[in-house]
Scaffold this active site. Structure first.
Site, PDB file in Angstrom:
ATOM      1  N   ASP A 117     -13.681   4.481 -49.381  1.00  0.00           N
ATOM      2  CA  ASP A 117     -14.939   4.397 -48.639  1.00  0.00           C
ATOM      3  C   ASP A 117     -16.063   4.879 -49.541  1.00  0.00           C
ATOM      4  O   ASP A 117     -15.873   5.788 -50.357  1.00  0.00           O
ATOM      5  CB  ASP A 117     -14.879   5.241 -47.367  1.00  0.00           C
ATOM      6  CG  ASP A 117     -13.995   4.624 -46.287  1.00  0.00           C
ATOM      7  OD1 ASP A 117     -13.783   3.403 -46.308  1.00  0.00           O
ATOM      8  OD2 ASP A 117     -13.519   5.382 -45.423  1.00  0.00           O
ATOM      9  N   ASP A 136     -14.676  -2.167 -43.459  1.00  0.00           N
ATOM     10  CA  ASP A 136     -14.931  -1.520 -42.168  1.00  0.00           C
ATOM     11  C   ASP A 136     -16.085  -2.207 -41.443  1.00  0.00           C
ATOM     12  O   ASP A 136     -16.022  -2.431 -40.229  1.00  0.00           O
ATOM     13  CB  ASP A 136     -15.287  -0.045 -42.364  1.00  0.00           C
ATOM     14  CG  ASP A 136     -14.180   0.772 -43.002  1.00  0.00           C
ATOM     15  OD1 ASP A 136     -13.000   0.395 -42.884  1.00  0.00           O
ATOM     16  OD2 ASP A 136     -14.509   1.795 -43.632  1.00  0.00           O
TER      17      ASP A 136
END
Length: 168
Positions: A117, A136
């Site tokens: 991330d 995501d």
């Protein structure tokens, strides 16, 4: 042909997601430097996500990691089958977004043991989201499209599918 569009969307989302993650790791070495200031409301911030959405089900062991790979793989397989059975293009494209994002995150977990991330959206100290990645975002947008269409789009009944009125 519609299903092919969904599969192309999945491939594009997957490829862009993996390309950005490759650039973040090998290009700017975010994993080494930690954070890059981009805009007053957006940074690139290195994060290793050992869980799933919102950090749930954190895998603290190799067994947990592989259980998450298996669980998310099963969900991706379900989405793939749904995409193949769906008839409406908007839902097919949205399912392609979900599938491509899921496959991108599954690949991370399989290859390195966690999801990479990096997207850090913030307004001062307030962060409306946890640090996330393109996969995501694609999953979230795809799910929101499916939900919005199921809640707000009403299909008109097909006249050919209704029984003809009977004379009494």
């Amino acid at each position: 042909m519609k299903r092919l569009i969904g599969l192309v969307v999945a491939v594009i989302v997957y490829a862009i997601d993996q390309g950005i993650k490759g650039w973040v790791v090998d290009g700017i070495e975010l994993n080494r430097i930690g954070q890059v200031y981009v805009l007053p409301f957006f940074n690139l911030t290195w994060t290793q996500n050992f869980g799933v959405s919102l950090g749930l089900f954190t895998a603290g062991s190799p067994e947990g990691r592989w259980a998450l790979v298996a669980m998310t793989g099963a969900i991706a397989a379900f989405v793939f089958v749904w995409l193949l059975r769906e008839r409406k293009l908007a839902e097919i494209a949205a399912l392609g977004m979900v599938l491509g994002g899921a496959l991108g995150n599954i690949r991370d977990r399989f290859a390195v043991g966690y999801v990479i991330d990096y997207a850090d959206l913030h307004f001062g100290g307030w962060r409306p989201f946890l640090i996330f990645n393109l996969a995501d975002a694609a999953i979230t947008i795809g799910v929101l499209i499916i939900l919005a269409r199921s809640l707000f789009s009403r299909e008109k009944p097909d006249a050919a599918a209704q029984p003809a009125p009977t004379a009494e």
